[in-house]
Design a protein around this motif. Structure first.
Motif, PDB file in Angstrom:
ATOM      1  N   ARG A  58       1.195   4.126   0.854  1.00 17.09           N
ATOM      2  CA  ARG A  58       0.248   3.331   1.643  1.00 17.09           C
ATOM      3  C   ARG A  58      -0.885   4.218   2.161  1.00 17.09           C
ATOM      4  O   ARG A  58      -2.045   3.807   2.219  1.00 17.09           O
TER       5      ARG A  58
ATOM      6  N   PHE B 113      -4.983   4.226   0.986  1.00 15.14           N
ATOM      7  CA  PHE B 113      -6.090   4.191   1.944  1.00 15.14           C
ATOM      8  C   PHE B 113      -7.070   5.341   1.703  1.00 15.14           C
ATOM      9  O   PHE B 113      -8.284   5.136   1.657  1.00 15.14           O
TER      10      PHE B 113
ATOM     11  N   LEU C 139     -11.973  -2.488   6.590  1.00 14.50           N
ATOM     12  CA  LEU C 139     -10.615  -2.219   7.055  1.00 14.50           C
ATOM     13  C   LEU C 139     -10.016  -3.467   7.699  1.00 14.50           C
ATOM     14  O   LEU C 139      -9.269  -3.399   8.669  1.00 14.50           O
TER      15      LEU C 139
ATOM     16  N   ASP D 209      -7.637  -6.951   7.735  1.00 15.91           N
ATOM     17  CA  ASP D 209      -6.228  -7.152   7.351  1.00 15.91           C
ATOM     18  C   ASP D 209      -6.110  -7.441   5.861  1.00 15.91           C
ATOM     19  O   ASP D 209      -5.149  -7.024   5.204  1.00 15.91           O
TER      20      ASP D 209
ATOM     21  N   GLN E  12      -8.072  -6.328   3.390  1.00 18.16           N
ATOM     22  CA  GLN E  12      -8.197  -5.084   2.637  1.00 18.16           C
ATOM     23  C   GLN E  12      -6.979  -4.191   2.853  1.00 18.16           C
ATOM     24  O   GLN E  12      -6.457  -3.600   1.919  1.00 18.16           O
ATOM     25  N   CYS E  13      -6.522  -4.111   4.093  1.00 21.22           N
ATOM     26  CA  CYS E  13      -5.361  -3.270   4.390  1.00 21.22           C
ATOM     27  C   CYS E  13      -4.114  -3.745   3.657  1.00 21.22           C
ATOM     28  O   CYS E  13      -3.244  -2.938   3.313  1.00 21.22           O
TER      29      CYS E  13
ATOM     30  N   SER F 201      -0.657  -3.637   7.374  1.00 18.04           N
ATOM     31  CA  SER F 201      -1.594  -4.412   8.180  1.00 18.04           C
ATOM     32  C   SER F 201      -2.580  -3.427   8.800  1.00 18.04           C
ATOM     33  O   SER F 201      -2.365  -2.212   8.779  1.00 18.04           O
ATOM     34  N   ALA F 202      -3.667  -3.931   9.358  1.00 15.79           N
ATOM     35  CA  ALA F 202      -4.649  -3.058   9.994  1.00 15.79           C
ATOM     36  C   ALA F 202      -4.010  -2.282  11.146  1.00 15.79           C
ATOM     37  O   ALA F 202      -4.297  -1.091  11.350  1.00 15.79           O
TER      38      ALA F 202
ATOM     39  N   LEU G 150      -1.833   0.464   9.728  1.00 21.97           N
ATOM     40  CA  LEU G 150      -2.657   1.539   9.181  1.00 21.97           C
ATOM     41  C   LEU G 150      -3.136   2.476  10.278  1.00 21.97           C
ATOM     42  O   LEU G 150      -3.165   3.697  10.088  1.00 21.97           O
TER      43      LEU G 150
ATOM     44  N   PRO H 154      -8.285   5.234  11.312  1.00 21.18           N
ATOM     45  CA  PRO H 154      -8.864   4.994   9.980  1.00 21.18           C
ATOM     46  C   PRO H 154     -10.378   5.083   9.919  1.00 21.18           C
ATOM     47  O   PRO H 154     -10.940   5.748   9.045  1.00 21.18           O
TER      48      PRO H 154
END
Length: 270
Positions: A162, A166, A180, A182, A184-185, A191-192, A195, A207
């Motif tokens: 994961r 990223f 960034l 949810d 895309q994450c 989840s954002a 991340l 991030p």
């Protein structure tokens, strides 16, 4: 390491070319180490102006075993106040490359600017590295000896997929607006919110901050490679945005940074 991104961050220039030297390690050590560097500080009080690069640096005073510390990634320019004559040797790890030697996640280091190397690494490793770089005087020979030592110590650590998803996304989209959300994450497998926890724990930054430094470094590399005044066009919406973010990260405007020797005497001369 399993992280495959062609990322080669840089710092500012030193007017005296002999005062700051760098060397790229050869394969396979370059999977963990981005570069070796050595800073020779002349007699007197000096400052070294360092800028964010998303990397962990292990810095060793060649004349003082106890002055041996590790610096986590940071988000704004950092001034190191030094008194010479002194010589410092550095190991700049690739993103996540420090995990090959340091098992403690960045998020567990605490809110500190630096950590004593012996608090993160086995004392045997700290001693072996110090001994390797102290055997010879020439910088290139030091790097060769150290590479042999490090290759016997580093381990290939599995990286959370994961996190690699990223980082690779940021690297591929460095010249565009980072998404960034949810949605895309979810493509990274998190989840954002997850991340944010993941990057803070393993990259030392949130991030958006990690991505911001990546873009800054990409622009800084382009600036060092050309005198063209519009290299920022590849990465920023407009010039005010570029100057504002560059100053936020480096503490200086692009023009000031271009003309600065990042190793400078603290006593101004008239």
């Amino acid at each position: 390491m399993l992280l495959d991104v062609n990322y080669n961050p840089t710092q500012g220039h030193v007017t005296d070319g002999e005062a700051y030297k760098t060397l790229l390690p050869s394969a396979p050590l370059n999977l963990w180490v981005q570069s070796y560097w050595q800073l020779n500080v002349p007699k007197g009080p000096f400052s070294y102006h360092s800028v964010p690069d998303n990397c962990v640096d292990w810095i060793i005073n060649l004349n003082n075993f106890d002055d041996n510390f590790v610096i986590p990634p940071f988000l704004s320019s950092t001034l190191f106040h030094l008194t010479g004559p002194a010589s410092f040797f550095g190991i700049r790890f690739r993103i996540l490359g420090h995990n090959g030697l340091i098992s403690i996640p960045l998020g567990d280091w605490g809110l500190v600017d630096s950590v004593k190397a012996r608090e993160l690494l086995p004392i045997e490793v700290v001693c072996s590295v110090f001994e390797s770089i102290g055997k010879v005087q020439r910088f290139e020979e030091r790097c060769d000896d150290l590479s042999v030592t490090l290759l016997a110590k580093v381990k290939c650590v599995e990286v959370d997929s994961r996190l690699t998803n990223f980082i690779q996304y940021c690297h591929k989209n460095i010249s565009s607006n980072f998404d960034l959300s949810d949605k895309q994450c979810a493509e990274f497998g998190v989840s954002a919110r997850q991340l944010r926890r993941l990057t803070k724990q393993h990259l030392g930054l949130l991030p958006k901050d990690f991505a911001k430094v990546l873009r800054f470094q990409n622009t800084l590399t382009a600036m060092n490679a050309t005198q063209h005044s519009t290299v920022w066009l590849d990465n920023y919406y407009d010039q005010p945005h570029f100057i504002r973010e560059f100053k936020c990260l480096s503490g200086l405007t692009p023009t000031q940074f271009r003309s600065l020797s990042v190793l400078y005497n603290n006593i101004s001369t008239k």
